[in-house]
Design an enzyme around this catalytic site. Structure first.
Site, PDB file in Angstrom:
ATOM      1  N   TYR A  49     -14.386  -3.773   9.481  1.00  0.00           N
ATOM      2  CA  TYR A  49     -13.067  -3.172   9.541  1.00  0.00           C
ATOM      3  C   TYR A  49     -12.600  -3.438  11.075  1.00  0.00           C
ATOM      4  O   TYR A  49     -11.160  -3.673  11.166  1.00  0.00           O
ATOM      5  CB  TYR A  49     -13.252  -1.667   9.392  1.00  0.00           C
ATOM      6  CG  TYR A  49     -11.994  -0.927   9.418  1.00  0.00           C
ATOM      7  CD1 TYR A  49     -11.572  -0.087  10.327  1.00  0.00           C
ATOM      8  CD2 TYR A  49     -11.121  -0.901   8.309  1.00  0.00           C
ATOM      9  CE1 TYR A  49     -10.361   0.385  10.505  1.00  0.00           C
ATOM     10  CE2 TYR A  49      -9.828  -0.248   8.331  1.00  0.00           C
ATOM     11  CZ  TYR A  49      -9.594   0.602   9.590  1.00  0.00           C
ATOM     12  OH  TYR A  49      -8.283   1.168   9.603  1.00  0.00           O
ATOM     13  N   ASN A  68       1.159  -2.714   5.473  1.00  0.00           N
ATOM     14  CA  ASN A  68       0.412  -1.644   5.508  1.00  0.00           C
ATOM     15  C   ASN A  68      -1.118  -1.534   4.812  1.00  0.00           C
ATOM     16  O   ASN A  68      -2.047  -0.949   4.820  1.00  0.00           O
ATOM     17  CB  ASN A  68       1.305  -0.401   5.164  1.00  0.00           C
ATOM     18  CG  ASN A  68       0.276   0.864   4.984  1.00  0.00           C
ATOM     19  OD1 ASN A  68       0.046   1.316   6.005  1.00  0.00           O
ATOM     20  ND2 ASN A  68       0.165   1.282   3.576  1.00  0.00           N
ATOM     21  N   GLY A 113       0.748  -1.249   0.024  1.00  0.00           N
ATOM     22  CA  GLY A 113      -0.170   0.054   0.174  1.00  0.00           C
ATOM     23  C   GLY A 113       0.946   1.268  -0.099  1.00  0.00           C
ATOM     24  O   GLY A 113       0.512   2.162   0.612  1.00  0.00           O
ATOM     25  N   LYS A 138       3.072   5.622   1.388  1.00  0.00           N
ATOM     26  CA  LYS A 138       3.803   6.410   0.825  1.00  0.00           C
ATOM     27  C   LYS A 138       4.792   6.991   1.981  1.00  0.00           C
ATOM     28  O   LYS A 138       6.078   7.166   1.440  1.00  0.00           O
ATOM     29  CB  LYS A 138       3.155   7.486   0.080  1.00  0.00           C
ATOM     30  CG  LYS A 138       3.904   8.550  -0.672  1.00  0.00           C
ATOM     31  CD  LYS A 138       2.886   9.481  -1.465  1.00  0.00           C
ATOM     32  CE  LYS A 138       3.736  10.683  -1.944  1.00  0.00           C
ATOM     33  NZ  LYS A 138       2.572  11.723  -2.474  1.00  0.00           N
ATOM     34  N   ASP A 164      -1.315  -6.977  -5.875  1.00  0.00           N
ATOM     35  CA  ASP A 164      -2.564  -7.023  -4.991  1.00  0.00           C
ATOM     36  C   ASP A 164      -2.279  -7.861  -3.866  1.00  0.00           C
ATOM     37  O   ASP A 164      -2.000  -9.124  -4.333  1.00  0.00           O
ATOM     38  CB  ASP A 164      -3.602  -7.606  -6.137  1.00  0.00           C
ATOM     39  CG  ASP A 164      -5.107  -7.562  -5.248  1.00  0.00           C
ATOM     40  OD1 ASP A 164      -5.995  -7.548  -6.051  1.00  0.00           O
ATOM     41  OD2 ASP A 164      -4.941  -7.629  -4.010  1.00  0.00           O
ATOM     42  N   ALA A 200       1.848   3.429  -2.455  1.00  0.00           N
ATOM     43  CA  ALA A 200       1.522   4.414  -3.432  1.00  0.00           C
ATOM     44  C   ALA A 200       0.928   5.671  -2.947  1.00  0.00           C
ATOM     45  O   ALA A 200       1.398   6.739  -3.461  1.00  0.00           O
ATOM     46  CB  ALA A 200       1.047   3.754  -4.544  1.00  0.00           C
TER      47      ALA A 200
HETATM   48  N1  LIG Z   1      -6.465   6.854   7.589  1.00  0.00           N
HETATM   49  C1  LIG Z   1      -6.614   6.399   8.925  1.00  0.00           C
HETATM   50  O1  LIG Z   1      -7.219   7.109   9.522  1.00  0.00           O
HETATM   51  C2  LIG Z   1      -6.150   5.405   9.255  1.00  0.00           C
HETATM   52  C3  LIG Z   1      -5.961   5.112  10.783  1.00  0.00           C
HETATM   53  C4  LIG Z   1      -5.492   3.934  11.146  1.00  0.00           C
HETATM   54  C5  LIG Z   1      -4.828   2.747  10.388  1.00  0.00           C
HETATM   55  N2  LIG Z   1      -5.128   3.037   9.027  1.00  0.00           N
HETATM   56  C6  LIG Z   1      -4.687   1.927   8.371  1.00  0.00           C
HETATM   57  O2  LIG Z   1      -3.506   2.440   7.421  1.00  0.00           O
HETATM   58  C7  LIG Z   1      -3.265   1.549   6.386  1.00  0.00           C
HETATM   59  C8  LIG Z   1      -3.223   2.591   5.177  1.00  0.00           C
HETATM   60  O3  LIG Z   1      -4.218   3.321   4.986  1.00  0.00           O
HETATM   61  P1  LIG Z   1      -4.273   4.789   4.594  1.00  0.00           P
HETATM   62  O4  LIG Z   1      -4.888   5.532   5.346  1.00  0.00           O
HETATM   63  O5  LIG Z   1      -3.065   5.333   4.027  1.00  0.00           O
HETATM   64  O6  LIG Z   1      -5.189   4.649   3.188  1.00  0.00           O
HETATM   65  P2  LIG Z   1      -4.973   5.132   1.786  1.00  0.00           P
HETATM   66  O7  LIG Z   1      -6.423   4.548   0.959  1.00  0.00           O
HETATM   67  O8  LIG Z   1      -4.463   6.513   1.626  1.00  0.00           O
HETATM   68  O9  LIG Z   1      -3.847   3.914   1.330  1.00  0.00           O
HETATM   69  C9  LIG Z   1      -3.924   2.647   1.333  1.00  0.00           C
HETATM   70  C10 LIG Z   1      -3.079   2.094  -0.071  1.00  0.00           C
HETATM   71  O10 LIG Z   1      -3.184   0.789  -0.025  1.00  0.00           O
HETATM   72  C11 LIG Z   1      -3.758   0.529  -1.217  1.00  0.00           C
HETATM   73  N3  LIG Z   1      -4.065  -0.847  -1.343  1.00  0.00           N
HETATM   74  C12 LIG Z   1      -5.480  -1.158  -1.428  1.00  0.00           C
HETATM   75  N4  LIG Z   1      -5.985  -2.453  -1.477  1.00  0.00           N
HETATM   76  C13 LIG Z   1      -4.959  -2.860  -1.868  1.00  0.00           C
HETATM   77  C14 LIG Z   1      -4.500  -4.374  -2.365  1.00  0.00           C
HETATM   78  N5  LIG Z   1      -5.507  -5.423  -2.375  1.00  0.00           N
HETATM   79  N6  LIG Z   1      -3.056  -4.718  -2.680  1.00  0.00           N
HETATM   80  C15 LIG Z   1      -2.225  -3.490  -2.651  1.00  0.00           C
HETATM   81  N7  LIG Z   1      -2.318  -2.304  -2.060  1.00  0.00           N
HETATM   82  C16 LIG Z   1      -3.759  -2.004  -1.755  1.00  0.00           C
HETATM   83  C17 LIG Z   1      -4.256   1.428  -1.970  1.00  0.00           C
HETATM   84  O11 LIG Z   1      -4.178   1.556  -3.400  1.00  0.00           O
HETATM   85  C18 LIG Z   1      -3.409   2.748  -1.292  1.00  0.00           C
HETATM   86  O12 LIG Z   1      -2.365   3.231  -2.105  1.00  0.00           O
HETATM   87  C19 LIG Z   1      -4.319   0.745   6.275  1.00  0.00           C
HETATM   88  O13 LIG Z   1      -4.148  -0.378   6.765  1.00  0.00           O
HETATM   89  C20 LIG Z   1      -5.526   1.479   7.235  1.00  0.00           C
HETATM   90  O14 LIG Z   1      -6.498   0.468   7.428  1.00  0.00           O
HETATM   91  C21 LIG Z   1      -5.601   4.058   8.474  1.00  0.00           C
HETATM   92  C1  LIG Z   2     -14.621   4.045   9.684  1.00  0.00           C
HETATM   93  C2  LIG Z   2     -13.279   4.149   9.899  1.00  0.00           C
HETATM   94  C3  LIG Z   2     -12.516   5.149   9.317  1.00  0.00           C
HETATM   95  C4  LIG Z   2     -11.073   5.267   9.798  1.00  0.00           C
HETATM   96  C5  LIG Z   2     -10.675   3.905  10.292  1.00  0.00           C
HETATM   97  C6  LIG Z   2      -9.061   4.014  11.006  1.00  0.00           C
HETATM   98  O1  LIG Z   2      -8.465   2.983  11.321  1.00  0.00           O
HETATM   99  C7  LIG Z   2      -8.991   4.966  12.044  1.00  0.00           C
HETATM  100  C8  LIG Z   2      -9.508   4.647  13.339  1.00  0.00           C
HETATM  101  C9  LIG Z   2      -9.403   5.643  14.396  1.00  0.00           C
HETATM  102  C10 LIG Z   2      -9.943   5.409  15.746  1.00  0.00           C
HETATM  103  C11 LIG Z   2     -10.779   4.436  16.129  1.00  0.00           C
HETATM  104  C12 LIG Z   2     -11.374   4.622  17.465  1.00  0.00           C
HETATM  105  C13 LIG Z   2     -11.675   3.515  18.235  1.00  0.00           C
HETATM  106  C14 LIG Z   2     -12.588   3.896  19.467  1.00  0.00           C
HETATM  107  C15 LIG Z   2     -13.515   2.873  20.200  1.00  0.00           C
HETATM  108  O2  LIG Z   2     -12.759   1.903  20.395  1.00  0.00           O
HETATM  109  C16 LIG Z   2     -14.294   3.422  21.234  1.00  0.00           C
HETATM  110  O3  LIG Z   2     -13.121   4.078  22.234  1.00  0.00           O
HETATM  111  C17 LIG Z   2     -15.024   4.776  20.884  1.00  0.00           C
HETATM  112  C18 LIG Z   2     -15.936   4.996  22.097  1.00  0.00           C
HETATM  113  C19 LIG Z   2     -17.005   5.774  21.659  1.00  0.00           C
HETATM  114  C20 LIG Z   2     -17.087   7.334  21.746  1.00  0.00           C
HETATM  115  O4  LIG Z   2     -16.089   7.853  22.416  1.00  0.00           O
HETATM  116  O5  LIG Z   2     -17.546   7.845  20.823  1.00  0.00           O
END
Ligand SMILES: NC(=O)c1ccc[n+]([C@@H]2O[C@H](COP(=O)([O-])OP(=O)(O)OC[C@H]3O[C@@H](n4cnc5c(N)ncnc54)[C@H](O)[C@@H]3O)[C@@H](O)[C@H]2O)c1
Ligand SMILES: CCCCC[C@H](O)/C=C/C=C\C=C\C=C\[C@@H](O)[C@@H](O)CCCC(=O)O
Length: 257
Positions: free
Chosen positions: A151, A91, A12, A19, A64, A14
Site C-alpha cells: 500500500y 480516488n 471510488g 462519496k 472498475d 459510491a
Molecule cells: N480511509 C483512510 O484512512 C485513508 C487515508 C488516506 C488515503 N485514503 C485513500 O482514499 C481513497 C478512498 O478510500 P476510502 O477510505 O474512502 O475507502 P472506501 O473503501 O470507503 O472507498 C473506496 C471506494 O473505492 C471503490 N473501489 C474499490 N476498488 C475499485 C475499483 N477497482 N474500481 C472502482 N472503484 C473501486 C470501492 O467500491 C469504494 O466505494 C483510497 O485511495 C485510499 O487509499 C484513505
Molecule cells: C494500513 C493502512 C490503513 C490506512 C491507510 C491510509 O492511507 C491512512 C494512512 C495514514 C497515515 C499514515 C502514516 C504514515 C506514517 C509513517 O510515515 C511514519 O511517520 C510512522 C512513524 C512510526 C510511528 O510514529 O509509530
C-alpha cells in the site's frame, strides 16, 4: 457558486471519501460523474443525490478502474453527458497486503489510467479545455506504513507519478494541473476492514493502531473540505495537500535541482 458550469468525475465515488468529494462538488455547483465497482451503493447514492440536487446534476457509472475499456467508456459517457470534463479525481483505492497485485492494479495503475484518460479529454494541445486532476494518495505516500508495505509503495508511486505529470504538463503546455491529496487516517471502510487486509503483516496491526491513536482519526468531511481547498486554489500544481488532525498543510518537497 464556485464550481458553477464545471463538470467533474470521481472514481471510488459510491462510498467513503469519494462519496464525500462528490457531495462537495455538487454543493458548489458542479455536475459529477461518479464511478465505482460497488453498483448497489452507487445506485443508492445517485437516488439520494437526485432528491437533493436534481437528476441532471449527477451520473453513476459502474466502472472498475482496472479495466481500460470500462474506464475509457465511462469517461467518454461523462463527456458526452456533460459536454466536457474540467475536474477528475482519481480516488478509488484499497488496502490488501495479501492480494497485493490487485492493490497495485487499483491504487497505482488505476490512477495512472485515469490520469492519462483525463489528459486525453482535457489537453489544450488537442482541443481540450484544460482542467485539474486530483489524485488521492495518503500520508502513506509520504512516509512508510510498516504494516502495509505494498500500500505504501502504491501511494508513493501515486505521489511521484502525479508530480512528474505536473512538471510534464507545465513544460508541454497541456493546460492541465495535477495535484495530490494526502489524508491521515479517516473513518471509512478501509479502516474498518484493517484487521483483514494486512495479510503477512497482520502481526504489525497494533503498531498502526498506536499510530492511529497518536494521529487521531479524521471524519470524511474534514478531508472533503481540504479537497475543495485544493481544487479551488489555481496556483497549486504538483503539490501535495496533507490533511491532518490539526488542519491541512502542503508537503514541503525538497528541491533536487
Ligand atoms: N480511509 C483512510 O484512512 C485513508 C487515508 C488516506 C488515503 N485514503 C485513500 O482514499 C481513497 C478512498 O478510500 P476510502 O477510505 O474512502 O475507502 P472506501 O473503501 O470507503 O472507498 C473506496 C471506494 O473505492 C471503490 N473501489 C474499490 N476498488 C475499485 C475499483 N477497482 N474500481 C472502482 N472503484 C473501486 C470501492 O467500491 C469504494 O466505494 C483510497 O485511495 C485510499 O487509499 C484513505
Ligand atoms: C494500513 C493502512 C490503513 C490506512 C491507510 C491510509 O492511507 C491512512 C494512512 C495514514 C497515515 C499514515 C502514516 C504514515 C506514517 C509513517 O510515515 C511514519 O511517520 C510512522 C512513524 C512510526 C510511528 O510514529 O509509530
Amino acid at each position: 457558486m464556485a464550481l458553477d458550469g464545471k463538470a467533474a468525475l470521481v472514481t471510488g465515488a459510491a462510498q467513503g471519501l469519494g462519496k464525500s468529494f462528490s457531495e462537495v462538488l455538487l454543493q458548489h455547483g458542479a455536475k459529477v460523474a461518479m464511478l465505482d465497482v460497488a453498483e448497489e451503493a452507487g445506485k443508492s447514492l445517485k437516488e439520494s443525490l437526485d432528491q437533493r440536487y436534481g437528476a441532471d446534476r449527477s451520473l453513476f457509472i459502474p466502472c472498475d478502474v482496472q479495466s481500460q475499456q470500462q474506464f475509457k467508456d465511462a469517461m467518454q459517457k461523462a463527456v458526452d453527458t456533460f459536454g466536457q470534463l474540467d475536474i477528475v479525481c482519481n480516488n478509488a483505492g484499497i488496502v490488501d497486503e495479501r492480494a497485493w497485485e490487485e492493490a497495485v492494479s487499483i491504487n497505482l495503475m488505476g490512477v495512472i489510467r485515469g490520469t492519462y484518460l483525463a489528459l486525453e479529454h482535457m489537453n489544450k494541445l488537442t482541443g481540450g479545455p484544460g482542467g485539474v486532476v486530483i489524485n488521492v494518495a495518503s500520508l502513506a505516500g509520504l512516509g512508510p506504513l510498516l504494516s502495509a508495505p505494498v500500500y505504501t509503495a502504491t501511494k508513493h508511486g501515486v505521489v511521484g507519478f502525479t508530480r512528474a505529470m505536473a512538471d510534464a504538463s507545465k513544460v508541454s503546455g497541456y493546460g492541465v494541473r495535477f495535484n495530490l491529496l494526502c489524508p491521515d487516517f479517516v473513518q471509512t471502510n478501509i479502516l474498518s476492514a484493517l484487521t483483514s487486509s494486512l495479510g503477512p503483516f497482520a502481526h504489525l496491526r497494533d503498531s498502526t493502531k498506536h499510530l492511529m491513536e497518536k494521529h487521531g482519526i479524521l471524519d470524511v468531511s474534514q478531508v472533503s473540505q481540504a479537497f475543495l481547498q485544493l481544487l479551488l486554489d489555481q496556483t497549486k500544481d504538483g503539490e501535495a495537500l496533507m490533511v491532518l488532525g490539526n488542519g491541512s498543510q502542503y508537503y514541503p518537497f525538497p528541491s533536487l535541482e
